[in-house]
Design an enzyme around this catalytic site. Structure first.
Site, short mmCIF file in Angstrom:
data_model
loop_
_atom_site.label_atom_id
_atom_site.label_comp_id
_atom_site.label_asym_id
_atom_site.label_seq_id
_atom_site.Cartn_x
_atom_site.Cartn_y
_atom_site.Cartn_z
N TYR A 129 -40.45 20.60 21.17
CA TYR A 129 -41.50 19.66 20.74
C TYR A 129 -42.85 20.11 21.29
CZ TYR A 129 -37.52 16.78 19.49
OH TYR A 129 -36.34 16.33 18.93
N GLU A 137 -25.59 28.37 13.07
CA GLU A 137 -26.71 29.30 12.93
C GLU A 137 -26.77 30.33 14.05
OE1 GLU A 137 -30.46 27.37 12.31
OE2 GLU A 137 -29.66 26.02 10.79
N CYS A 144 -35.00 19.75 11.26
CA CYS A 144 -35.35 19.12 12.53
C CYS A 144 -34.26 19.34 13.58
CB CYS A 144 -35.63 17.63 12.34
SG CYS A 144 -34.32 16.71 11.55
N HIS A 145 -33.07 19.75 13.16
CA HIS A 145 -32.01 20.05 14.13
C HIS A 145 -32.36 21.29 14.96
CE1 HIS A 145 -30.93 22.43 10.56
NE2 HIS A 145 -30.39 23.29 11.41
N ASN A 201 -37.79 12.27 9.94
CA ASN A 201 -37.65 13.23 8.86
C ASN A 201 -36.63 12.69 7.86
OD1 ASN A 201 -37.04 15.42 7.21
ND2 ASN A 201 -36.10 16.62 8.86
#
Length: 158
Positions: free
Chosen positions: A92, A150, A123-124, A115
């Protein structure tokens, strides 16, 4: 608004579109706004296919028309979230610095939590400054699953 519910490897997901753009993603059977109707069209089917390919590790970038509704500040935050590539994370604080608002990390966290199109707007991929997982509308367990898929941990972006 049309909403198409589909079963995925992470559970039931509702994808909404209005006027030819994806506007919302729902985890399970969250309460839908009125007047939403269940149904599918070619855009919602394509969004479902892209989501399945992403979850299978075959797709790293969505190519869908997105139109999340929010304030100008939220739109700016969501745009920056969309720049975080697959396999990377940002904090952030890093997003606040990129926006030129170094004291806005909490406001960015709030905008991220609002979101309306999680996963499609990633946003994850936003984590705490100390590298910990922070809140996620789908739950921290799901956030961890998405980041693990990912291979994200430890790959900062900004």
């Amino acid at each position: 608004m049309n909403v198409y519910f589909c079963n995925t490897m992470i559970g039931e997901i509702g994808i909404a579109e209005m006027d030819g753009s994806i506007t919302n993603l729902y985890f399970g059977r969250e309460a839908l706004p009125k007047p939403a109707t269940e149904g599918k069209n070619s855009l919602l089917v394509e969004a479902s296919h892209q989501l399945d390919r992403y979850l299978a590790g075959e797709l790293k970038r969505f190519t869908l028309p997105l139109n999340p509704v929010g304030t100008a500040f939220m739109q700016q935050v969501w745009s920056l979230l969309g720049e975080i590539p697959y396999g990377r994370t940002a904090t952030y604080k890093e997003i606040a610095l990129k926006m030129g608002k170094e004291k806005a990390a909490r406001a960015i966290g709030l905008a991220s939590s609002r979101n309306p199109i999680p996963i499609f707007i990633p946003c994850h991929r936003v984590i705490g400054t100390n590298g910990t997982l922070t809140g996620y509308r789908g739950g921290l367990a799901l956030k961890k699953i998405l980041l693990s898929k990912e291979g994200t941990f430890g790959n900062a972006f900004f």
